[in-house]
Design an enzyme around this catalytic site. Sequence first.
Site, PDB file in Angstrom:
ATOM      1  CE1 TYR A  35      13.034  -7.237 -20.506  1.00  0.00           C
ATOM      2  CE2 TYR A  35      13.375  -9.080 -21.988  1.00  0.00           C
ATOM      3  CZ  TYR A  35      12.894  -7.811 -21.753  1.00  0.00           C
ATOM      4  OH  TYR A  35      12.295  -7.109 -22.779  1.00  0.00           O
ATOM      5  CE  LYS A 149      16.077  -7.263 -23.583  1.00  0.00           C
ATOM      6  NZ  LYS A 149      14.889  -6.718 -24.193  1.00  0.00           N
ATOM      7  CD  GLU A 181      12.911   1.065 -27.871  1.00  0.00           C
ATOM      8  OE1 GLU A 181      13.686   0.197 -28.279  1.00  0.00           O
ATOM      9  OE2 GLU A 181      12.867   1.417 -26.677  1.00  0.00           O
ATOM     10  CG  LEU A 205      17.008  -2.292 -25.003  1.00  0.00           C
ATOM     11  CD1 LEU A 205      17.163  -2.222 -23.492  1.00  0.00           C
ATOM     12  CD2 LEU A 205      16.533  -3.659 -25.421  1.00  0.00           C
TER      13      LEU A 205
HETATM   14  N1  PDD Z   1      13.372  -7.363 -27.122  1.00  0.00           N
HETATM   15  N2  PDD Z   1      13.735  -2.403 -28.024  1.00  0.00           N
HETATM   16  C1  PDD Z   1      12.989  -3.059 -27.119  1.00  0.00           C
HETATM   17  C2  PDD Z   1      11.958  -2.300 -26.358  1.00  0.00           C
HETATM   18  C3  PDD Z   1      13.196  -4.435 -26.899  1.00  0.00           C
HETATM   19  O1  PDD Z   1      12.471  -5.076 -25.972  1.00  0.00           O
HETATM   20  C4  PDD Z   1      14.175  -5.123 -27.662  1.00  0.00           C
HETATM   21  C5  PDD Z   1      14.464  -6.589 -27.457  1.00  0.00           C
HETATM   22  C6  PDD Z   1      14.935  -4.398 -28.610  1.00  0.00           C
HETATM   23  C7  PDD Z   1      16.015  -5.043 -29.432  1.00  0.00           C
HETATM   24  O2  PDD Z   1      17.122  -5.412 -28.645  1.00  0.00           O
HETATM   25  P1  PDD Z   1      18.091  -6.588 -29.100  1.00  0.00           P
HETATM   26  O3  PDD Z   1      18.548  -6.254 -30.494  1.00  0.00           O
HETATM   27  O4  PDD Z   1      19.187  -6.535 -28.117  1.00  0.00           O
HETATM   28  O5  PDD Z   1      17.329  -7.867 -29.060  1.00  0.00           O
HETATM   29  C8  PDD Z   1      14.683  -3.037 -28.743  1.00  0.00           C
HETATM   30  C9  PDD Z   1      13.558  -8.744 -26.800  1.00  0.00           C
HETATM   31  C10 PDD Z   1      13.896  -9.592 -27.983  1.00  0.00           C
HETATM   32  C11 PDD Z   1      12.334  -9.221 -26.022  1.00  0.00           C
HETATM   33  O6  PDD Z   1      11.907  -8.501 -25.131  1.00  0.00           O
HETATM   34  O7  PDD Z   1      11.831 -10.304 -26.298  1.00  0.00           O
END
Ligand code: PDD
Length: 290
Positions: A35, A149, A181, A205
């Site tokens: 996703y 993801k 993270e 991620l």
């Molecule tokens: N989450 N690490 C994890 C485990 C994440 O699920 C996310 C993003 C990030 C940050 O990625 P980005 O900068 O590309 O949004 C880091 C999204 C927002 C979610 O699952 O809702």
Amino acid sequence: MSGYPIVLSQDQFLHRDKLTYPFEERGLQFGDGVYEVIRIYEGKYYLLQEHVDRLYRSVEAIRIDMPYSKEKFTELLHELLEKNDMKADGKVYLQVTRGSALRDHPFPTDTVPNIYAYASDQARNLDFLTNGVSALITKDIRWESCYIKSLNLLPNVLAKQEARENGCFEALLEKAGVITECSSSNAYLVKDGKIYTYPATNRILHGCVRMRVEQFAKDLNIPFIEEAFTVEDIDTADEVFLSSSTAEVMPIISVDGKQVNDGKPGPITRKLQAAYEEDANIVDKKISVS
Ligand code: PDD
């Protein structure tokens, strides 16, 4: 409006009430899919190309063939906002699964991926962005391919729930004494004018906002060091912050009930937030710093 009525299903646009899936579906039964969450400001995507690129890396990693080129899929995502006449701040959630098939572990044959995307409103959280949030530390019990993801978010969901039940916004994930993270964001520590964060390996991620934070740091001449920080490092940190598409660059002012430094968002976090607002073309509704 929170959820917009027109959703993208494969390469078609439908009313959201018309989108249904059989219960024997790979995403539902195996979490067999990936996703993305893409930020929107005033009806325009932020970092769209980065998200589409990561989506295609994720599907390739789990061996799903996307039926559309990146260009075609990007066009469909733009059309989704147009069809809904979206003008507000919000996000698009999209997912791609291996498809609908009778439940059996091996990949089904003759199955097409199920793809959908929908938009909803989400205002910037100016209170949290201005004042900072608290976090707790919990174990990182995830698998070894966190750069994908994946829809398999159970460890993330449990960590986030633990955070919320303890009055925290986020959970910092600890593996072998270091912070990898957060449950749904990337984590950073500032010490002596340098930013430290876990390297972009298979353990985290590779956040789209993280990529921008690295660039902002370069532009601001702030060293961005891809080196893990430890749980103990937090006790003597100058600043801690997180980043994600929905949370942006968010100060963390307390961890496990202890203040980070003086318990206020720090100057480097503030500079990165200002760089973010400029990069995302945010004109109104800015963070106000007294
Ligand atoms: N989450 N690490 C994890 C485990 C994440 O699920 C996310 C993003 C990030 C940050 O990625 P980005 O900068 O590309 O949004 C880091 C999204 C927002 C979610 O699952 O809702």
